[in-house]
Enzyme design. Sequence first.
Site, PDB file in Angstrom:
ATOM      1  N   ILE A  62     -11.203   0.318  -1.589  1.00 65.03           N
ATOM      2  CA  ILE A  62     -10.199   0.952  -0.727  1.00 65.03           C
ATOM      3  C   ILE A  62      -8.882   0.188  -0.890  1.00 65.03           C
ATOM      4  CG2 ILE A  62      -9.640   1.779   1.592  1.00 65.03           C
ATOM      5  CD1 ILE A  62     -12.586   1.554   2.314  1.00 65.03           C
ATOM      6  N   PRO A  63      -8.227   0.365  -2.047  1.00 68.83           N
ATOM      7  CA  PRO A  63      -6.932  -0.300  -2.216  1.00 68.83           C
ATOM      8  C   PRO A  63      -5.941   0.267  -1.203  1.00 68.83           C
ATOM      9  CG  PRO A  63      -7.374   1.198  -4.049  1.00 68.83           C
ATOM     10  CD  PRO A  63      -8.593   1.177  -3.196  1.00 68.83           C
ATOM     11  N   HIS A  64      -5.097  -0.588  -0.675  1.00 67.39           N
ATOM     12  CA  HIS A  64      -4.156  -0.138   0.344  1.00 67.39           C
ATOM     13  C   HIS A  64      -2.943  -1.051   0.392  1.00 67.39           C
ATOM     14  CE1 HIS A  64      -7.150  -2.808   2.214  1.00 67.39           C
ATOM     15  NE2 HIS A  64      -6.156  -3.257   2.948  1.00 67.39           N
ATOM     16  N   ALA A  65      -1.841  -0.468   0.863  1.00 63.89           N
ATOM     17  CA  ALA A  65      -0.614  -1.244   1.016  1.00 63.89           C
ATOM     18  C   ALA A  65       0.296  -0.546   2.007  1.00 63.89           C
ATOM     19  CB  ALA A  65       0.100  -1.393  -0.327  1.00 63.89           C
TER      20      ALA A  65
END
Length: 147
Positions: A62-65
Amino acid sequence: MEKLTQQDTNFHLEANTQKEALRQLAQLAFERGKVADAEIFYQELCKREEEGTTGFGNGVAIPHARHQIVKDAGVLVARCDNLLEWRAMDDEPVNVFICLIAPDDQNDFHLKTLAKISRRLIHEEFIDILKNGSEEEVLAEINQVIE
């Protein structure tokens, strides 16, 4: 946040490394109008990975930024035919990506959505749909989770 549509997905992500996958997710976010700059968003995704893995296990990351260049909060879903090394919590490779995109001032969206999705990752049925389901099945499942 709007419901996810097929435009928010890429079920044929062509990547051989974590950075290639993150770059493609950032480009998709740009193409969908979610971010003003794909390169800056890519750098933010990479920065987040340096802080700690977003590989939750069972082949899912779950890549997030959060960043000021984000125009609209959202979620993207992607799948790779091959497995990518991600330094996941279970030390297994990843091929499903749920990318969270949030403006700098929307920490609540970011944290609530991350919590909702991560809670579902303990259910085998959910993982199976993410990995093997049709695009429609995956979209329906993710939309149900983030409502």
